[in-house]
Design a protein around this motif. Structure first.
Motif, mmCIF file in Angstrom:
data_model
loop_
_atom_site.group_PDB
_atom_site.id
_atom_site.type_symbol
_atom_site.label_atom_id
_atom_site.label_comp_id
_atom_site.label_asym_id
_atom_site.label_seq_id
_atom_site.Cartn_x
_atom_site.Cartn_y
_atom_site.Cartn_z
ATOM 1 N N TYR A 134 14.473 -1.006 36.264
ATOM 2 C CA TYR A 134 14.887 -2.524 35.981
ATOM 3 C C TYR A 134 15.604 -2.759 34.797
ATOM 4 O O TYR A 134 16.212 -3.766 34.450
ATOM 5 N N PHE A 135 15.413 -2.007 33.921
ATOM 6 C CA PHE A 135 15.804 -2.017 32.408
ATOM 7 C C PHE A 135 16.440 -0.856 31.798
ATOM 8 O O PHE A 135 17.607 -1.138 31.298
ATOM 9 N N GLY B 56 20.012 -3.364 28.894
ATOM 10 C CA GLY B 56 18.686 -3.724 29.516
ATOM 11 C C GLY B 56 17.732 -4.564 28.720
ATOM 12 O O GLY B 56 16.847 -4.964 29.311
ATOM 13 N N GLY C 126 17.289 -7.720 29.015
ATOM 14 C CA GLY C 126 16.451 -8.112 30.280
ATOM 15 C C GLY C 126 15.047 -8.503 29.864
ATOM 16 O O GLY C 126 14.610 -9.245 30.614
ATOM 17 N N LEU C 127 14.477 -7.833 28.895
ATOM 18 C CA LEU C 127 13.116 -7.783 28.576
ATOM 19 C C LEU C 127 12.848 -9.350 28.052
ATOM 20 O O LEU C 127 11.700 -10.080 28.366
ATOM 21 N N THR D 202 12.703 -11.638 31.252
ATOM 22 C CA THR D 202 11.615 -11.420 31.923
ATOM 23 C C THR D 202 10.354 -11.906 31.154
ATOM 24 O O THR D 202 9.485 -12.485 31.808
ATOM 25 N N TRP E 281 22.150 -6.927 34.688
ATOM 26 C CA TRP E 281 21.120 -6.794 34.054
ATOM 27 C C TRP E 281 20.368 -7.800 34.113
ATOM 28 O O TRP E 281 19.010 -7.660 34.317
ATOM 29 N N ALA F 142 16.338 -8.592 35.860
ATOM 30 C CA ALA F 142 15.202 -8.890 35.033
ATOM 31 C C ALA F 142 14.494 -10.100 35.969
ATOM 32 O O ALA F 142 13.213 -9.895 35.733
ATOM 33 N N THR G 160 7.991 -3.867 26.693
ATOM 34 C CA THR G 160 8.969 -3.675 25.573
ATOM 35 C C THR G 160 8.550 -2.362 24.837
ATOM 36 O O THR G 160 9.600 -1.264 24.746
ATOM 37 N N THR H 182 9.564 0.518 27.766
ATOM 38 C CA THR H 182 10.776 0.547 27.846
ATOM 39 C C THR H 182 11.626 1.367 26.669
ATOM 40 O O THR H 182 12.433 2.162 26.951
#
Length: 420
Positions: free
Chosen positions: A29-30, A37, A40-41, A44, A185, A189, A233, A236
């Motif tokens: 996903y990231f 990416g 994207g956090l 999310t 991206w 998310a 975070t 990732t």
């Protein structure tokens, strides 16, 4: 604030499960979008803060014991039936995913064939389901904090051991070779948020339904969303900084642990297996209970069939299944999230009114149950209770339980106006 933090940690415990622990979710996903990416956090994080506050508060509003009744109240009957079925199907799908994850973990960490690893997990789940799975799950649930500590430790280690020749462009190139089933991206998310929600919505409603203070519950959901974002975070960044070791692996976090030291790799793999077992046990047990409602005569046969089918599908492989099943769950979860948020916005006055009503119920209950200043206010108390959408008996019992610790305070503080 203490109650809000307790709710937040329970919410985070639901979301940081076996899929998170493997690291495969984050890769898909990231990390697969490279450094982009990371944005994207943020997306999310915002969504999960909103979802957490809304879902938990709605659970508290209805004092939910299970998700089905809440869905009937917040959605059209036909839509609620579909969403209820989707939540049940999610349980089955996650059971399949966990068996596949167990197979990949056994193969990658202990060189046991994936099919055998999945089978071993299925057999253990089958027999534990006939013990006391709720107590077993609570004991094993203690592994989740250990996994969080492990991720934080690996995050710190990764920051302190960034290679001098580390190149952002090179890391991006490797990361972007990973499959990205949902694009771009930002949509990935959003999909991840939906996937997380549908996997946790049932128990999130029940957690919210265990508390009556609507404001505290909402704050707990927001705090939970923030804590979850921090953990996402950390993991990732760990995966991105160690993308050479993580890329192409079904269980990336175990691969990174092994790259640090073989003992670390085995320890992480063992933690992941326990978390996989815990998740599989909860989902398979809950789904089997649903099936037993339709076919109550042979629960052991029902469970055997569920696990056998799950095991067969798990042979497709964890990496392949996660690319197919998680995006589908994400889209369904997005629908559920929109339904809950729309209901919360539309009926915000109901929530505000219920807050005021419960504050009054709390005041009346304090006086009613106080051993020194008992006042017969049952008429007003019953009137306030009848105005609530929640089950009256459960509301009164829960409020009384929450207020008992306050009875040590000065009795005069709770006397009605005009009392001597």
């Amino acid at each position: 604030m203490k109650q809000s933090m307790s709710i937040a940690m329970a919410f985070v415990g639901l979301l940081i499960g076996a899929g998170f622990a493997t690291g495969k979710e984050m890769m898909q996903y990231f990390v697969s979008f490279g450094s982009t990416g990371m944005w994207g956090l943020v997306v999310t994080g915002v969504i999960m803060v909103v979802f957490g506050a809304v879902v938990l508060q709605i659970g508290s509003y209805f004092l939910a014991d299970e998700h089905g009744a809440v869905l009937k109240n917040v959605a059209h009957p036909r839509l609620s039936w579909l969403l209820d079925a989707a939540v049940s199907i999610t349980m089955a799908a996650m059971g399949m995913m966990m068996l596949a994850g167990a197979g990949s973990t056994f193969q990658q960490a202990f060189h046991v064939p994936a099919w055998l690893g999945s089978l071993l997990m299925a057999v253990v789940v089958y027999f534990v389901c006939f013990l006391n799975p709720d107590k077993v799950a609570k004991v094993i649930g203690a592994v989740t904090p250990l996994m969080i500590v492990a991720i934080i430790a690996i995050f710190i280690y990764s920051l302190l051991h960034i290679p001098e020749d580390f190149s952002l462009s090179a890391a991006n190139a490797v990361a972007q070779q990973e499959p990205s089933p949902v694009q771009p991206w930002w949509w990935s998310a959003v999909n991840y948020s939906g996937m997380s929600l549908i996997c946790a919505v049932g128990m999130s409603l029940v957690i919210g339904g265990s508390y009556t203070k609507l404001r505290d519950v909402a704050i707990g959901g927001m705090l939970g969303g923030i804590i979850l974002t921090v953990m996402l975070t950390f993991e990732t960044l760990v995966l991105f900084l160690n993308v050479d070791a993580a890329a192409g692996k079904d269980i990336p976090m175990a691969a990174i642990g092994s790259d640090i030291h073989p003992i670390v790799g085995v320890s992480i793999s063992a933690l992941i297996l326990v978390m996989i077992f815990n998740t599989a046990l909860g989902d398979v047990y809950a789904f089997s209970r649903r099936v037993n409602v339709l076919a109550p005569r042979h629960p052991k046969i029902n469970l055997f069939i569920i696990l056998f089918i799950s095991w067969l599908i798990s042979l497709v492989g964890f990496g392949s299944l996660i690319q197919i099943i998680f995006p589908i769950l994400g889209y369904i979860g997005m629908v559920i999230g929109v339904v809950f948020v729309a209901w919360r916005i539309r009926w915000s006055k109901l929530i505000a009114g219920e807050k005021a009503r419960r504050n009054r119920i709390r005041q009346l209950t304090r006086v009613h149950i106080h051993p020194e200043i008992y006042v017969d206010n049952s008429l007003e108390l019953n009137h306030e209770l009848e105005g609530s959408e929640a089950d009256n008996d459960k509301l009164l019992a829960t409020v009384a339980e929450e207020e008992r610790p306050n009875l040590e305070l000065d009795a005069e503080e709770y006397k009605e106006p005009g009392q001597s």
